[in-house]
Scaffold this motif. Structure first.
Motif, short mmCIF file in Angstrom:
data_model
loop_
_atom_site.label_atom_id
_atom_site.label_comp_id
_atom_site.label_asym_id
_atom_site.label_seq_id
_atom_site.Cartn_x
_atom_site.Cartn_y
_atom_site.Cartn_z
N TYR A 27 0.69 -1.09 -0.06
CA TYR A 27 0.27 -0.03 0.14
C TYR A 27 0.91 1.33 0.01
N GLN A 28 2.05 1.12 0.68
CA GLN A 28 3.04 2.35 0.74
C GLN A 28 3.43 2.64 -0.68
N ARG A 29 3.62 1.64 -1.43
CA ARG A 29 4.14 1.63 -2.92
C ARG A 29 3.09 2.21 -3.78
N ILE A 30 1.73 1.65 -3.64
CA ILE A 30 0.74 2.05 -4.61
C ILE A 30 0.40 3.56 -4.20
N LEU A 31 0.54 3.96 -3.03
CA LEU A 31 0.30 5.16 -2.51
C LEU A 31 1.27 6.39 -3.17
N THR A 32 2.31 6.02 -3.15
CA THR A 32 3.42 6.81 -3.81
C THR A 32 3.20 6.95 -5.21
N GLU A 33 2.68 5.78 -6.00
CA GLU A 33 2.47 5.81 -7.40
C GLU A 33 1.30 6.68 -7.81
N MET A 34 0.22 6.51 -7.01
CA MET A 34 -1.12 7.21 -7.24
C MET A 34 -0.94 8.61 -7.08
N ALA A 35 -0.02 9.00 -6.18
CA ALA A 35 0.13 10.49 -5.85
C ALA A 35 0.54 11.34 -6.98
N MET B 132 -5.39 11.02 0.19
CA MET B 132 -5.75 11.22 1.52
C MET B 132 -5.24 10.27 2.26
N LEU B 133 -4.74 10.58 3.60
CA LEU B 133 -4.20 9.48 4.55
C LEU B 133 -4.71 9.73 5.68
N ASP B 134 -5.05 8.70 6.43
CA ASP B 134 -5.49 8.39 8.05
C ASP B 134 -4.63 7.32 8.45
N PRO B 135 -3.59 7.70 8.95
CA PRO B 135 -2.80 6.35 9.66
C PRO B 135 -3.41 5.74 10.81
N PRO C 211 5.15 13.41 1.87
CA PRO C 211 5.57 14.34 0.63
C PRO C 211 4.35 14.03 -0.39
N HIS C 212 3.93 12.76 -0.31
CA HIS C 212 2.91 12.21 -1.48
C HIS C 212 1.39 12.43 -0.95
N VAL C 213 1.18 12.94 0.22
CA VAL C 213 0.00 13.24 0.64
C VAL C 213 -0.78 14.72 0.65
N SER C 214 -1.92 14.64 0.11
CA SER C 214 -2.36 16.00 0.09
C SER C 214 -3.28 16.44 1.20
#
Length: 307
Positions: A141-149, A155-158, A180-183
């Motif tokens: 999920y961290q990998r596809i988050l950075t790719e999608m960004a 949006m991220l909710d840890p 850095p990839h989170v709006s």
């Protein structure tokens, strides 16, 4: 209408219950932070799709059925022959704590090089929960988050669960690499204090903005929500509620907030969002969350319940 893609865990919450004869036990209920957010978005009338690994066992079918019943698109749902993960829920004065059984389940059925092509029509991606922590799901999920960004706002909710975090300093570094990839970052005040670690909360907020995040939403339970942008800062009081338990409250808030942004076509205007636009989105989230906490378990409202 642009689609919101929710990426993360789906599991079964084992909710404490008392039988008619007084014996204590647990009752299974569909759940998972990102799952709850997707369900709440669907019930609020948003265009939403859900991406996760869901088991083909009976509990997995229960999860799939609940998504369909709440009008969530399943085009990006993947299936696994591994069992469904469980979360044992413990309630004290209405507040929930969790014990997760996650390893060796569908939630961790990812390969080291697995990825997800950016789906058409997706204009916002949401990530969070314990899916960011698992031995296989975390890197995925961290990998596809950075790719999608690179293509859409994220949006991220840890949704920090300290008992599930084996190495606190390592996870703080992982979150710093994601910021850095989170709006939009959504955190509870307790989450933010944990993320800040030895730093002050104000120092950490500034650091997150320096990373490039555009909006930070801080939920404070009965004390409402603080929403901070580059040029706007507001405090919105909590909506009145008779609290039964807090299961799914933060997830429902997130859904209400994203639903309002989708309705007002604001995914591309996060840096210039006005105080009025931000307040409307926060208020919708707070109103939806107030309904969720007034009933047992993660049971988000339908749009007509908001009036």
């Amino acid at each position: 209408m642009p689609v919101i893609l929710c990426c993360g865990e789906a599991l079964i919450d084992m909710l404490p219950m008392e039988a008619a004869d007084g014996r204590l036990g647990f009752a299974p209920a569909v759940g998972g932070s990102v799952f709850n957010t997707a369900v709440a978005l669907g019930r609020l009338g948003a265009q939403v799709s859900f991406h996760s690994k869901v088991a083909t066992d009976g509990l997995g079918e229960q999860l799939r059925g609940a998504l369909l019943d709440s009008h969530v698109n399943l085009d990006h749902l993947k299936r696994s022959k591994l069992p469904t993960p469980l979360a044992m829920v413990h309630l004290k004065d209405g507040h929930a704590s969790y014990q997760f059984y996650d390893e060796g389940t569908a939630a961790q059925d990812f390969t080291d090089d697995e990825t997800l092509p950016i789906p058409n029509k997706v204009h916002m991606a949401f990530f969070g929960g314990i899916s960011l922590l698992g031995s296989k799901s975390g890197p995925y999920y961290q990998r596809i988050l950075t790719e999608m960004a690179q293509h859409v706002p994220v949006m991220l909710d840890p949704n920090i669960r300290p008992s599930f975090i084996a190495n606190e300093s390592a996870y703080r570094r992982e979150l710093d690499a994601l910021f850095p990839h989170v709006s939009i970052l959504k955190v509870s005040d307790e989450d933010l204090a944990w993320i800040a670690g030895l730093k002050s909360v104000d120092e950490k907020i500034q650091e997150i903005f320096d990373f490039g995040t555009k909006l930070i939403l801080i939920t404070k339970g009965g004390n409402g929500v603080e929403a901070i942008g580059r040029h706007v800062r507001i405090n919105v009081p909590a909506a009145p509620a008779d609290v039964v338990d807090t299961v799914g409250a933060g997830d429902t808030f997130t859904a209400g907030f994203l639903s309002a942004l989708q309705e007002d076509d604001l995914f591309g205007s996060l840096l210039t969002i006005s105080e009025e636009q931000l307040a409307r989105a926060v208020q919708l989230g707070a109103h939806a969350a107030a309904i969720t906490v007034s009933r047992h378990g993660a049971n988000p409202p339908w749009r007509e319940e908001l009036g």
